[in-house]
Design a protein around this motif. Structure first.
Motif, mmCIF file in Angstrom:
data_model
loop_
_atom_site.group_PDB
_atom_site.id
_atom_site.type_symbol
_atom_site.label_atom_id
_atom_site.label_comp_id
_atom_site.label_asym_id
_atom_site.label_seq_id
_atom_site.Cartn_x
_atom_site.Cartn_y
_atom_site.Cartn_z
ATOM 1 N N SER A 131 0.807 -1.227 0.000
ATOM 2 C CA SER A 131 0.000 0.000 0.000
ATOM 3 C C SER A 131 0.838 1.274 0.000
ATOM 4 C CB SER A 131 -0.956 0.011 1.212
ATOM 5 O OG SER A 131 -1.830 -1.092 1.155
ATOM 6 N N PHE A 132 1.884 1.273 -0.837
ATOM 7 C CA PHE A 132 2.632 2.515 -1.027
ATOM 8 C C PHE A 132 1.736 3.497 -1.776
ATOM 9 C CE2 PHE A 132 7.423 1.484 -0.668
ATOM 10 C CZ PHE A 132 7.183 0.674 0.439
ATOM 11 N N PRO A 133 1.656 4.746 -1.332
ATOM 12 C CA PRO A 133 0.774 5.721 -1.987
ATOM 13 C C PRO A 133 1.332 6.194 -3.325
ATOM 14 C CG PRO A 133 2.022 6.794 -0.263
ATOM 15 C CD PRO A 133 2.363 5.338 -0.176
ATOM 16 N N GLU A 134 0.505 6.908 -4.063
ATOM 17 C CA GLU A 134 0.953 7.490 -5.328
ATOM 18 C C GLU A 134 2.074 8.496 -5.059
ATOM 19 O OE1 GLU A 134 -0.896 9.916 -9.185
ATOM 20 O OE2 GLU A 134 -2.178 9.294 -7.511
ATOM 21 N N GLY A 135 3.096 8.449 -5.895
ATOM 22 C CA GLY A 135 4.230 9.334 -5.696
ATOM 23 C C GLY A 135 5.183 8.879 -4.624
ATOM 24 N N ALA A 136 5.035 7.622 -4.197
ATOM 25 C CA ALA A 136 5.875 7.092 -3.120
ATOM 26 C C ALA A 136 7.270 6.770 -3.619
ATOM 27 C CB ALA A 136 5.241 5.832 -2.534
ATOM 28 N N ALA A 137 8.171 6.541 -2.674
ATOM 29 C CA ALA A 137 9.493 6.033 -3.008
ATOM 30 C C ALA A 137 9.359 4.626 -3.562
ATOM 31 C CB ALA A 137 10.382 6.044 -1.771
ATOM 32 N N SER A 138 10.354 4.178 -4.324
ATOM 33 C CA SER A 138 10.356 2.780 -4.762
ATOM 34 C C SER A 138 10.493 1.886 -3.533
ATOM 35 C CB SER A 138 11.507 2.529 -5.729
ATOM 36 O OG SER A 138 12.748 2.640 -5.055
ATOM 37 N N PHE A 139 10.129 0.630 -3.676
ATOM 38 C CA PHE A 139 10.163 -0.261 -2.524
ATOM 39 C C PHE A 139 11.558 -0.346 -1.927
ATOM 40 C CE2 PHE A 139 10.584 -4.413 -0.484
ATOM 41 C CZ PHE A 139 9.526 -4.352 0.416
ATOM 42 N N ARG A 140 12.575 -0.529 -2.774
ATOM 43 C CA ARG A 140 13.924 -0.680 -2.252
ATOM 44 C C ARG A 140 14.458 0.639 -1.688
ATOM 45 N NH1 ARG A 140 15.112 -5.245 -0.336
ATOM 46 N NH2 ARG A 140 17.125 -4.238 0.008
ATOM 47 N N SER A 141 14.130 1.759 -2.308
ATOM 48 C CA SER A 141 14.565 3.048 -1.772
ATOM 49 C C SER A 141 13.987 3.291 -0.391
ATOM 50 C CB SER A 141 14.158 4.183 -2.708
ATOM 51 O OG SER A 141 14.826 4.098 -3.941
ATOM 52 N N ALA A 142 12.758 2.826 -0.190
ATOM 53 C CA ALA A 142 12.101 3.021 1.103
ATOM 54 C C ALA A 142 12.733 2.157 2.195
ATOM 55 C CB ALA A 142 10.614 2.712 0.978
ATOM 56 N N VAL A 143 13.000 0.878 1.898
ATOM 57 C CA VAL A 143 13.421 -0.034 2.970
ATOM 58 C C VAL A 143 14.934 -0.077 3.171
ATOM 59 C CG1 VAL A 143 11.367 -1.459 2.610
ATOM 60 C CG2 VAL A 143 13.511 -2.084 1.454
ATOM 61 N N ASN A 144 15.713 0.229 2.136
ATOM 62 C CA ASN A 144 17.171 0.061 2.226
ATOM 63 C C ASN A 144 17.806 0.733 3.437
ATOM 64 O OD1 ASN A 144 18.230 -1.731 0.347
ATOM 65 N ND2 ASN A 144 18.184 -0.230 -1.309
ATOM 66 N N PRO A 145 17.476 1.994 3.750
ATOM 67 C CA PRO A 145 18.138 2.626 4.897
ATOM 68 C C PRO A 145 17.835 1.940 6.225
ATOM 69 C CG PRO A 145 17.049 4.273 3.504
ATOM 70 C CD PRO A 145 16.564 2.934 3.066
#
Length: 534
Positions: A116-130
């Motif tokens: 459920s990433f919203p529109e305009g969200a970060a990519s999945f890997r960009s979001a979780v990597n940090p």
């Protein structure tokens, strides 16, 4: 959520997970090199990461190709996949019979959608990597907690943070508009630099504006001249044509007379021959009394005269022919003038040429001023958009600061009793700072980083975090007990690796063991063998 992971090379071929805390428990004596980080990295691999291939190459070298199967539960529906280290760019969709092979990018898009990433969200890997802090990734520096790797530029970090808090779309729209405006400015600048358009300073602008007024006035005068010409041209040309016509009539009359005279001379030259005796004999048939001998003497006299004058006649003939030629040329010239005078009624060429010249000059002056004004407008708009982007960034980043700092203080208050010093994060256009304030101890610094991660887990759509043993190594046991308890309260997923469990109180030991998905020690290695010794 990630519900299950299966891998035949693991000591436990099926790992089951739940919401909240998911603990990988290491040896009580703290034995290392038993595979804790490799298992966490394998979970990262199942979640579409690529670091397992590089950072766990020793595992692949000794164990061989590793294939993992993973089940996700979204809205009570199970989705199953498979990914292998020998072809990590392909993911098998086990739940689908038709075309089960899909690229890793499609799989990542699936995870974004179903988490459920919203529109305009970060990519999945960009979001979780940090927030996947596993040994070897080099993203566990408590002073730079938002870096996915040590030297990651802020230009990459900032949009990722804005996207996680869903503030990026508004900034992106402004930045997109600014880029379009800047591109137009660059095009105009290139035209000025290449000399296609003249760059004008203030003095030159005033000079060009003055010159434009002069040219416009001259054009108006020329147009008035053309109108006057149209009014008066008929009268002028009619008077001139009358003169030409009169001259032509005189020439035509002279030509007619000259041609007649020439004709007579040509006849004289043609018929001035001696009459022979037979002609006189024929004449006596009609006139018996005529004196033939006397006629012959008269004819001889005329023939003599003709011979004397023939040379003069030929000279006169030549003169008349030359005169005719010249008169005809004069008549042709008058005819051309008459034709030309008629065309001038519609084509005052001198005036038109000058008018065209002035029109070109007027256009050049107008273009100089128009493009100068246009560039000024575009530059002003670009500056205005820059200010809007800056203001939007400042407002958005300030909002994120407030949310994170408030939420981090809440978690630090859970981790530590009394009145612990709270960390503080601050953002600017060019950098971010994570301050531990007056408590700069190593353990507290890592606890502050965990508080920040938990704040992101709570305040954004970040679905998962992974904390390896290195994150906990320097934190006091009493704080860790509260941290583990905090992991269990989230409805999302937190994967951790911990050892020396006996140092914690019974309640914490029970909590961790209840949420254990795998236990490793020197006798139970993650991949059933050790290669740490030669």
């Amino acid at each position: 959520m990630l519900k299950e992971l299966r891998c035949n090379q693991l000591i436990k071929s099926k790992l089951e997970f739940s919401n909240g805390l998911n603990a990988l428990v290491g040896a009580d004596d703290g034995t290392n090199s038993i595979g804790k980080s490799s298992v966490l990295m394998l979970i990262d691999f199942a979640l579409s990461g690529d670091d397992f291939i590089k950072l766990c190459s020793d595992v692949i070298e000794h164990v061989g190709t590793i294939t993992v199967e993973m089940d996700f539960i979204f809205s009570n529906q199970k989705y199953s996949f498979s990914r292998s280290t020998n072809d990590p760019e392909v993911v098998q969709y086990l739940s689908e019979k038709d075309k089960p092979e899909k690229s890793i990018s499609i799989y990542r898009a699936f995870l974004s959608e179903y988490y459920s990433f919203p529109e305009g969200a970060a990519s999945f890997r960009s979001a979780v990597n940090p927030f996947f802090r596993i040994w070897g990734k080099d993203n566990n520096n408590p002073n730079r907690p938002l870096n996915s790797f040590p030297n990651e530029p802020y230009s990459k970090i900032k949009p990722n943070i804005l996207k996680l808090f869903s503030f990026y779309s508004a900034v992106k729209d402004l930045e997109k508009e600014k880029k379009k405006t800047d591109d137009k400015s660059k095009i105009l600048k290139g035209a000025f630099d290449e000399g296609y358009l003249q760059s004008l300073n203030k003095r030159e602008i005033n000079k060009s504006e003055k010159k434009l007024l002069e040219v416009e006035a001259e054009i108006a005068t020329m147009k008035a001249s053309i109108e006057s010409f149209s009014i008066n041209a008929n009268q002028i040309i009619n008077d001139e044509n009358l003169k030409l016509k009169s001259t032509k009539d005189g020439l035509v009359s002279s030509l007619f007379q000259t041609k007649n005279r020439l004709n007579r001379i040509e006849n004289n030259l043609k018929y001035g021959n001696t009459i022979n005796k037979k002609n006189f004999e024929k004449l006596s048939n009609y006139f018996p009394d005529v004196d033939g001998l006397k006629l012959a003497k008269v004819d001889q006299f005329h023939s003599g005269v003709t011979k004397i004058l023939k040379a003069e006649l030929r000279n006169e003939k030549d003169l008349l022919e030359e005169k005719i030629r010249l008169v005809e040329l004069d008549i042709n010239d008058i005819d051309k003038k008459l034709i030309s005078s008629l065309s001038m009624l519609d084509k005052p060429s001198g005036i038109v040429d000058k008018l065209l010249e002035l029109s070109v000059e007027e256009k050049e002056l107008r273009d100089q001023l128009r493009f100068r004004d246009l560039k000024s407008i575009i530059d002003t708009k670009s500056d205005d958009l820059s200010n809007q982007v800056t203001q939007k960034l400042v407002t958005s980043l300030s909002n994120i600061e407030d949310q994170l700092n408030l939420t981090m203080s809440k978690y630090i208050g859970k981790f530590y009793e009394g009145s612990p010093v709270n960390p503080k994060i601050s953002f600017s256009e060019t950098r971010y700072d994570f301050s531990h304030n007056d408590d700069s101890g190593t353990g507290k610094a890592f606890a502050n980083m965990i508080a920040m991660d938990m704040s992101f887990l709570e305040k954004t759509y970040l679905p998962i975090l992974i904390h390896d043993l290195i994150v906990f190594s320097n934190i006091e046991d009493h704080a860790l007990e509260e941290i583990f308890n905090t992991y269990t309260t989230t409805k999302k997923q937190a994967f951790i690796a911990i050892d020396k469990l006996s140092r914690f109180n019974k309640q914490t030991q029970k909590l961790v063991l209840q949420n254990k998905f795998l236990a490793l020690d020197s006798e139970n290695l993650a991949f059933n063998e050790s290669w740490k010794n030669k």
